[in-house]
Design a protein around this motif. Structure first.
Motif, PDB file in Angstrom:
ATOM      1  N   PHE B  55       0.829  -1.193   0.000  1.00  0.00           N
ATOM      2  CA  PHE B  55       0.000   0.000   0.000  1.00  0.00           C
ATOM      3  C   PHE B  55       0.872   1.255   0.000  1.00  0.00           C
ATOM      4  CE2 PHE B  55       0.769   1.111   4.429  1.00  0.00           C
ATOM      5  CZ  PHE B  55       1.090  -0.091   4.999  1.00  0.00           C
ATOM      6  N   LYS B  56       0.258   2.319  -0.484  1.00  0.00           N
ATOM      7  CA  LYS B  56       0.948   3.601  -0.602  1.00  0.00           C
ATOM      8  C   LYS B  56       1.405   4.100   0.772  1.00  0.00           C
ATOM      9  CE  LYS B  56       0.009   7.977  -2.885  1.00  0.00           C
ATOM     10  NZ  LYS B  56      -0.969   8.682  -3.728  1.00  0.00           N
ATOM     11  N   GLY B  70      15.427   3.750  -8.401  1.00  0.00           N
ATOM     12  CA  GLY B  70      15.914   5.002  -7.842  1.00  0.00           C
ATOM     13  C   GLY B  70      14.898   6.126  -7.873  1.00  0.00           C
ATOM     14  N   LYS B  71      13.632   5.788  -7.802  1.00  0.00           N
ATOM     15  CA  LYS B  71      12.580   6.813  -7.882  1.00  0.00           C
ATOM     16  C   LYS B  71      11.792   6.851  -6.582  1.00  0.00           C
ATOM     17  CE  LYS B  71      12.675   7.580 -12.518  1.00  0.00           C
ATOM     18  NZ  LYS B  71      13.419   8.766 -12.875  1.00  0.00           N
ATOM     19  N   SER B  72      11.310   8.056  -6.276  1.00  0.00           N
ATOM     20  CA  SER B  72      10.467   8.220  -5.096  1.00  0.00           C
ATOM     21  C   SER B  72       9.085   7.636  -5.371  1.00  0.00           C
ATOM     22  CB  SER B  72      10.330   9.705  -4.750  1.00  0.00           C
ATOM     23  OG  SER B  72       9.587  10.363  -5.774  1.00  0.00           O
ATOM     24  N   GLU B  73       8.359   7.416  -4.298  1.00  0.00           N
ATOM     25  CA  GLU B  73       7.018   6.861  -4.433  1.00  0.00           C
ATOM     26  C   GLU B  73       6.124   7.807  -5.245  1.00  0.00           C
ATOM     27  OE1 GLU B  73       5.107   6.191  -0.695  1.00  0.00           O
ATOM     28  OE2 GLU B  73       3.957   4.504  -1.462  1.00  0.00           O
ATOM     29  N   ARG B  74       6.286   9.110  -5.065  1.00  0.00           N
ATOM     30  CA  ARG B  74       5.454  10.074  -5.784  1.00  0.00           C
ATOM     31  C   ARG B  74       5.698   9.984  -7.298  1.00  0.00           C
ATOM     32  NH1 ARG B  74       6.067  15.633  -6.520  1.00  0.00           N
ATOM     33  NH2 ARG B  74       7.894  15.686  -5.171  1.00  0.00           N
ATOM     34  N   LYS B  75       6.954   9.833  -7.682  1.00  0.00           N
ATOM     35  CA  LYS B  75       7.262   9.714  -9.110  1.00  0.00           C
ATOM     36  C   LYS B  75       6.717   8.397  -9.661  1.00  0.00           C
ATOM     37  CE  LYS B  75      11.287  12.715  -9.635  1.00  0.00           C
ATOM     38  NZ  LYS B  75      10.764  13.583 -10.682  1.00  0.00           N
ATOM     39  N   ILE B  76       6.781   7.357  -8.879  1.00  0.00           N
ATOM     40  CA  ILE B  76       6.240   6.067  -9.331  1.00  0.00           C
ATOM     41  C   ILE B  76       4.731   6.163  -9.497  1.00  0.00           C
ATOM     42  CG2 ILE B  76       5.856   3.673  -8.654  1.00  0.00           C
ATOM     43  CD1 ILE B  76       8.661   4.235  -9.711  1.00  0.00           C
ATOM     44  N   ASP B  77       4.051   6.808  -8.564  1.00  0.00           N
ATOM     45  CA  ASP B  77       2.596   6.980  -8.676  1.00  0.00           C
ATOM     46  C   ASP B  77       2.251   7.761  -9.943  1.00  0.00           C
ATOM     47  OD1 ASP B  77       1.962   7.373  -5.092  1.00  0.00           O
ATOM     48  OD2 ASP B  77       2.095   5.592  -6.369  1.00  0.00           O
TER      49      ASP B  77
END
Lengths: 425, 131
Positions: B55-56, B70-77
Motif C-alpha cells: 500500500f501507498k 531510484g525513484k520516489s514513491e510520488r514519481k512512481i505513482d
C-alpha cells in the motif's frame, strides 16, 4: 459513411458499457474506476481574442473558470489474462456537443503474448509525446501541453479502428512499434452550424524508445479527408455554375481550397523527454502537410525545461507554429493581374466570407511560458502559468475572435494567466 | 528514507517472490523493472505476470522502488497514472498487509510480489534478492 458510423457507435457503446461496469463494480479486482480533474481559472488580456485550450472548445474572454476545467472518467475491465477493455470520457467545454467529442477511449485489447497486443475500438493516435494523456493535468508540469502542438491534437488525438503493437526487450529498456488503421472525424460548430469532416484511410505508425530516465517517440500519420459538411456548403459546391464565366476559374480555386474531400494530410513528429531528479527536458517537433485551406500545412515545436526543487517545479517553455501557406482563399494577386478592376472588386466581395473563414482558422505564432507547479499533497497539485503569445498577421487561429469582430489583420501580442488545481482519483 | 537503511538486518532484506509452482526460476533486475514499470505484462518465459504492490506510504513500497529504479514513491505513482490514463496498463494490485500478499501468492499462480525475507513461506519461490 455507414461503416464509419457503425464503428463510432460501437466505440461509444464500448465506452458506456465499460464505464457502467466500472461504476457498478468499483471495488472488484477485475474492475477499476478512476478519474482526473482540472479546475482552472484563466485571464486573457485581449480585446479581440477569446482564449481556448483546444480548437474543439469555445473561446472565453477575460476571466473565466471554463477553458482549462475538465473532468475525466475512466473504467478498466479485465476479462481474463488475455482480454481487457478501457473506456474514458472527457467532460470539457466543447463547442460542438456531439457525444463523439467527449469519448476519448473505448477499446478492447487482446494481449496475444509477451510482445504482441491488439486493440479494436477507439484509441489514441499517439501522435505526440503526451497525446494519450494530454488532459491529465496532474501528470504535467505545465497547466496544459503547448497549444502550438496540442490544441489541434483534439482533432486527431484518437481514432476508431484496429491497432497492433510489438514491444521489443532491449538492454536499456524497451522499444515499442505500433501501427493502426481506421478513421476519425472532426466535429465543430461555425456560425451556428455544424462543421464536420471525416479522416478516412487513417494510418498511423509509432516507434517509442523507453528507458527509466528518458523516452523518445516518432510518429507518422496519414489520412484522406472526406464527407466535408458545413453551413452554406451547397452554395460553395455549385459556385462555379452560379457565377459569370469570367469568375469560373476563381470559383473553382475557391471550391478546391475550401472543400477537402479526397485530399490527403500527413503528420510527422519526433519528440523526447529526459528526466533526472534535477531537471526534466522535453522537446518535440511536428511537420504537417495538408492542402485544405482551413487546416493548412505547418511546422510546429517546442522546448520545455523544468527543475524540481522538492515539491516545487518551476518551468519554462518556448514554442512555435509556422504556417506554410498564406491565409487566402484564392490568389488575389493573380486575380487582380488578370481581371478588370470592377470584376476584381466583385470577386473580392463574393469571396469575402470564405476568405474570412480561412483567415480565422490560420495559425502563425510563437510563445513563451513560465510557471511553477506545487505538489502540495500526493493527490493534488496547483500550478500557476503565464503564457505570452506573439501572433502573426491573420495568425490567431488557435483562439476565437470575439463576437462581431473580424480576424485581426495586424501582428499582436496576447497574454494568458492561468491558475490550475489538478488531481487524480 | 534511504532504501538500504531500511534493511537493517537480513530479515528486513527485500526479496521478490512468485508462486512456488511458477515456471519462472529467477529474474534479473532488468526483467523485474520491465514488470513493475508496466513495459511487459508477462514473465520472460511468456506466462502472465500479476505484480502486487504494498500500500501507498509503506516502508516496503518506498524501499522497493528506490532499490529498483531510484525513484520516489510520488514519481512512481505519477508514472503509473500515466500508463493508466493513456490506456496502456493498470496499476499493480495493492496489498495492505503481509497476510494479503501471502494469500495472493498462494492462490494466484501468476502473482509476483516483494516481501521481507522474514515473511517468505515455503509456498513461495524467491526469484530476486536486493543486496
Amino acid at each position: 459513411m455507414f461503416i464509419s458510423s457503425t464503428k463510432t457507435t460501437a466505440s461509444l457503446l464500448c465506452a458506456l458499457l465499460s464505464l457502467s461496469l466500472g461504476f457498478s463494480k468499483a471495488a472488484s479486482a477485475e474492475y477499476s474506476f478512476n478519474g482526473f480533474a482540472n479546475l482552472g481559472v484563466t485571464y486573457s488580456d485581449s480585446e479581440q481574442l477569446a482564449y481556448r485550450s483546444s480548437l474543439l472548445n469555445n473561446g472565453r474572454e477575460d476571466l473565466s473558470l471554463i477553458p482549462d476545467t475538465l473532468v475525466g472518467l475512466q473504467s478498466n475491465y479485465r476479462f481474463n489474462d488475455k482480454f481487457d477493455a478501457v473506456g474514458q470520457i472527457i467532460l470539457q467545454d466543447r463547442d460542438n456537443t456531439s457525444l463523439t467529442n467527449f469519448v476519448e477511449l473505448a477499446f478492447v485489447r487482446f494481449q496475444a503474448n509477451r510482445n504482441w497486443a491488439f486493440k479494436i475500438g477507439r484509441f489514441s493516435t499517439n501522435s505526440y509525446l503526451f497525446t494519450d494523456y494530454r488532459y491529465v493535468g496532474h501528470l504535467l508540469n505545465r497547466v496544459r501541453p503547448p497549444l502550438e502542438m496540442y490544441s489541434a491534437a483534439g482533432s486527431l488525438g484518437n481514432m476508431d479502428g484496429l491497432h497492433a503493437s510489438y514491444t521489443m526487450d532491449v538492454d536499456w529498456g524497451a522499444i515499442k512499434f505500433s501501427g493502426a488503421y481506421g478513421q476519425s472525424s472532426f466535429n465543430d460548430t461555425l456560425n451556428g452550424g455544424e462543421v464536420t469532416v471525416d479522416y478516412t484511410e487513417l494510418s498511423s505508425l509509432n516507434i517509442e524508445f523507453q528507458s527509466t530516465e528518458w523516452r523518445f517517440h516518432m510518429a507518422y500519420l496519414t489520412a484522406v479527408m472526406d464527407n466535408f459538411d458545413s453551413p452554406d456548403l451547397d452554395g460553395i459546391r455549385n459556385l462555379d455554375q452560379l457565377v459569370p464565366a469570367i469568375f469560373v476559374p476563381f470559383a473553382l480555386e475557391l471550391k478546391n481550397n475550401l472543400i477537402p474531400d479526397g485530399k490527403r494530410i500527413t503528420y510527422v513528429s519526433v519528440g523526447g523527454q529526459y528526466s533526472f531528479d534535477s531537471f526534466d527536458l522535453i522537446a518535440e517537433y511536428s511537420d504537417y502537410e495538408g492542402e485544405w485551406a482551413l487546416a493548412a500545412s505547418a511546422k510546429s515545436g517546442y522546448v520545455s525545461l523544468a527543475y524540481p526543487i522538492k515539491r516545487f517545479t518551476p518551468f519554462i517553455t518556448a514554442a512555435f507554429y509556422d504556417r506554410q501557406m498564406q491565409p487566402e482563399i484564392i490568389d488575389y494577386a493573380n486575380a487582380q493581374a488578370v481581371l478588370p478592376d470592377f470584376a476584381f472588386q466583385q470577386l473580392v466581395a463574393i469571396s469575402a466570407g470564405a476568405n474570412e473563414a480561412i483567415r480565422g482558422g490560420s495559425i502563425d505564432q510563437n510563445s513563451i511560458s513560465v510557471g511553477i507547479k506545487w505538489d502540495f499533497s500526493d493527490a493534488w497539485a496547483v500550478k500557476a502559468q503565464v503564457d505570452h503569445f506573439d501572433i502573426g498577421e491573420f495568425g490567431s487561429g488557435f483562439f476565437s475572435v470575439q463576437e462581431g469582430l473580424l480576424t485581426p489583420a495586424e501582428k499582436l501580442s496576447y497574454n494568458v494567466f492561468s491558475l490550475n488545481f489538478t488531481t487524480t482519483f | 528514507m534511504a532504501a538500504k537503511a531500511y534493511m537493517t538486518d537480513k530479515s528486513d532484506q527485500l526479496v521478490v517472490v512468485v508462486h512456488g509452482t511458477s515456471s519462472t526460476e529467477a529474474l534479473s533486475k532488468k526483467e523485474l523493472i520491465d514488470i513493475y514499470m508496466g513495459r511487459f505484462k508477462n514473465f520472460p518465459n511468456g506466462s502472465t505476470a500479476t505484480p502486487i504492490d504494498y500500500f501507498k506510504g509503506s516502508n516496503q513500497r518506498k524501499a522497493f522502488y528506490q532499490l529498483l529504479v531510484g525513484k520516489s514513491e510520488r514519481k512512481i505513482d505519477a508514472y503509473w497514472s500515466r500508463l493508466l490514463f493513456s490506456g496502456r496498463a493498470t496499476r499493480p494490485n495493492k496489498a495492505t498487509s503481509v497476510a494479503e500478499i501471502q494469500q495472493e501468492l498462494q492462490q494466484n499462480p501468476s502473482a509476483i510480489a516483494y516481501i521481507n525475507a522474514a515473511n517468505v513461506t515455503e509456498e513461495m519461490k524467491i526469484v530476486y534478492q536486493f543486496d
